[in-house]
Design a protein around this motif. Structure first.
Motif, mmCIF file in Angstrom:
data_model
loop_
_atom_site.group_PDB
_atom_site.id
_atom_site.type_symbol
_atom_site.label_atom_id
_atom_site.label_comp_id
_atom_site.label_asym_id
_atom_site.label_seq_id
_atom_site.Cartn_x
_atom_site.Cartn_y
_atom_site.Cartn_z
ATOM 1 N N ASN A 1 63.021 10.567 17.956
ATOM 2 C CA ASN A 1 64.020 9.985 18.854
ATOM 3 C C ASN A 1 64.224 10.789 20.140
ATOM 4 O O ASN A 1 64.220 10.212 21.229
ATOM 5 C CB ASN A 1 65.343 9.791 18.120
ATOM 6 C CG ASN A 1 65.243 8.759 17.005
ATOM 7 O OD1 ASN A 1 64.230 8.082 16.862
ATOM 8 N ND2 ASN A 1 66.283 8.635 16.196
ATOM 9 N N PRO A 2 64.431 12.108 20.063
ATOM 10 C CA PRO A 2 64.568 12.846 21.327
ATOM 11 C C PRO A 2 63.292 12.832 22.169
ATOM 12 O O PRO A 2 63.366 12.780 23.400
ATOM 13 C CB PRO A 2 64.933 14.264 20.884
ATOM 14 C CG PRO A 2 64.567 14.354 19.448
ATOM 15 C CD PRO A 2 64.710 12.978 18.909
ATOM 16 N N GLU A 57 73.941 11.068 20.784
ATOM 17 C CA GLU A 57 73.600 12.351 20.193
ATOM 18 C C GLU A 57 74.830 12.884 19.482
ATOM 19 O O GLU A 57 75.961 12.693 19.945
ATOM 20 C CB GLU A 57 73.110 13.336 21.248
ATOM 21 C CG GLU A 57 74.159 13.728 22.265
ATOM 22 C CD GLU A 57 73.723 14.853 23.196
ATOM 23 O OE1 GLU A 57 72.518 14.963 23.480
ATOM 24 O OE2 GLU A 57 74.606 15.616 23.651
ATOM 25 N N ILE A 92 70.437 10.897 17.748
ATOM 26 C CA ILE A 92 69.741 12.151 18.023
ATOM 27 C C ILE A 92 70.633 13.294 17.547
ATOM 28 O O ILE A 92 71.827 13.323 17.854
ATOM 29 C CB ILE A 92 69.439 12.317 19.529
ATOM 30 C CG1 ILE A 92 68.455 11.246 19.997
ATOM 31 C CG2 ILE A 92 68.879 13.699 19.823
ATOM 32 C CD1 ILE A 92 69.121 10.000 20.519
ATOM 33 N N ASP A 130 71.884 5.298 23.410
ATOM 34 C CA ASP A 130 71.666 6.154 22.245
ATOM 35 C C ASP A 130 72.819 7.146 22.156
ATOM 36 O O ASP A 130 73.481 7.435 23.164
ATOM 37 C CB ASP A 130 70.351 6.926 22.386
ATOM 38 C CG ASP A 130 69.132 6.039 22.252
ATOM 39 O OD1 ASP A 130 68.379 6.227 21.291
ATOM 40 O OD2 ASP A 130 68.921 5.148 23.103
ATOM 41 N N MET A 169 65.573 11.791 13.551
ATOM 42 C CA MET A 169 66.661 11.971 14.500
ATOM 43 C C MET A 169 66.502 13.228 15.343
ATOM 44 O O MET A 169 67.157 13.373 16.376
ATOM 45 C CB MET A 169 67.996 12.023 13.759
ATOM 46 C CG MET A 169 68.396 10.729 13.088
ATOM 47 S SD MET A 169 69.916 10.967 12.109
ATOM 48 C CE MET A 169 70.030 9.381 11.276
ATOM 49 N N MET A 170 65.642 14.145 14.891
ATOM 50 C CA MET A 170 65.471 15.390 15.639
ATOM 51 C C MET A 170 64.046 15.587 16.134
ATOM 52 O O MET A 170 63.701 16.657 16.620
ATOM 53 C CB MET A 170 65.899 16.576 14.776
ATOM 54 C CG MET A 170 66.158 17.828 15.578
ATOM 55 S SD MET A 170 67.544 18.787 14.989
ATOM 56 C CE MET A 170 67.872 19.709 16.521
#
Length: 399
Positions: A355-356, A255, A281, A253, A351-352
């Protein structure tokens, strides 16, 4: 008990327009379409706190897995007030959970930080919740150090990291290192033994060095594009660098600092085109100047940090030779990804949040709006201006 109605609820795969959310004992207990009037609630909910969302968007609280500071404070200041200041600053911008992140430092400074973190976590009743520490370094490639202080950069040493892991693994959620360094694979195996997220960072690795790193558990690219190699030549032959390798390998992944400065629009669109929403991310990588006026600041601790200048929406070294961390907040990241990255609101939120949470193994608890999940939620308007932030159903910030 709390009821939030008249909200556009952002679910993992759709939006419930004008929906209602029920919260009890810090958990989401029901989600329904349509407005619910106070007088229509049954007796069991008659004492609940009532909130009319006024058509705002309701989303899972943002999770920042890479943040150094904000509000004039940095975690490397090694004080409880500094930790709490950062947490309260970012909560105002929608971050309900975070990984306090270190910089390269002397071993003694890092050990001191562990103790301060535990005290701050106990006293943190007004800011973003702490999910554990992110150790960024000190095992980095010198050529890719960026704004990290070179005098603290070193190769992995089991005499240093094994005692840290054995004693402090319950409060370490993530560790970032350069996988090509001597001893970095053994280091990676030791980190993964404790279930800690392992990330590659500040690296000169090429594809042939990243493959074995993936085998031992390196799963995330720290601030993708920043502090990592691209295509390089060795003895006239081309080698894929860390950037190309992370694009190619599905196990990794990425970030990104989506402030529009570290990664301008073409990069944001390219990363999304290749990696896709589910492998991205958003992080702030924010230093102490986040949420503060532009001008002189300090990267890292006030005692041993590096003086920097904040201008044009980013922190830079004084000679302007390199960025020195971002001053972004979570709401800015979402606006940038939508306006420049070309993604939808739901994708940017994922994405925030989703995913994290998945990367940290916490997606059963936080990161999405679903029955049984913690009621860590934010409400914002069409321009992603945060109106309210709640943690465990408790209203901790209102504009």
């Amino acid at each position: 008990m709390r009821i939030i109605t008249n909200a556009n609820i952002i679910m993992p795969d759709h939006v419930i327009a004008g929906g209602t959310l029920w919260i009890a004992d810090g958990k989401i207990v029901a989600i329904k379409a349509g407005y619910v009037a106070r007088e229509a609630v049954d007796a069991a909910w008659s004492t609940a706190e009532w909130m009319d969302a006024q058509g705002f968007y309701l989303a899972p609280g943002f999770i920042d897995i890479h943040v150094h500071g904000g509000g004039g404070a940095d975690f490397m200041d090694n004080t409880v007030p500094a930790f709490l200041t950062v947490a309260e600053t970012h909560l105002r911008h929608g971050t309900t959970a975070m990984l306090p992140t270190t910089l390269t430092s002397e071993p003694e400074e890092l050990l001191e930080l562990f103790s301060v973190y535990e005290l701050a976590r106990e006293r943190n009743t007004f800011g973003s919740r702490f999910l554990g520490l992110h150790l960024e370094g000190p095992y980095f490639a010198m050529n890719q150090r960026g704004a990290q202080d070179p005098k603290y950069i070193r190769n992995p040493d089991p005499k240093e990291y094994l005692p840290i892991l054995e004693r402090y693994h319950p409060i370490i959620s993530r560790w970032s290192a350069a996988p090509e360094l001597p001893g970095a694979l053994d280091f990676g195996r030791a980190v993964r033994k404790y279930g800690i997220l392992l990330a590659l960072a500040h690296t000169d690795a090429v594809y042939e060095e990243i493959l074995p790193a993936v085998e031992v558990g390196y799963r995330l690219a720290t601030h993708f594009y920043s502090g990592m190699s691209g295509m390089t030549r060795r003895n006239a032959h081309r080698y894929a660098g860390a950037i190309e390798s992370c694009f190619l390998l599905d196990q990794i992944d990425v970030e990104i600092i989506a402030d529009g400065v570290h990664l301008p629009e073409p990069f944001l669109r390219l990363i999304h085109k290749v990696k896709g929403t589910d492998k991205m991310i958003l992080i702030t990588d924010a230093m102490r100047a986040a949420g503060m006026p532009e001008g002189k600041s300090v990267l890292g601790s006030l005692r041993r940090g590096t003086e920097v200048i904040v201008e044009e929406g980013v922190a830079k070294l004084l000679d302007r030779s390199s960025f020195a961390g971002s001053v972004a907040t979570a709401d800015r990241l979402l606006r940038t990804m939508i306006n420049q990255g070309g993604v939808s609101l739901s994708e940017a939120v994922k994405m925030m949040t989703v995913n994290p949470a998945r990367l940290l193994g916490l997606d059963h608890q936080i990161g999405s709006i679903a029955v049984g999940m913690d009621a860590d939620i934010v409400l914002f308007d069409d321009h992603i201006n945060i109106q309210h932030s709640l943690i465990g159903g408790e209203l901790r910030y209102s504009k």
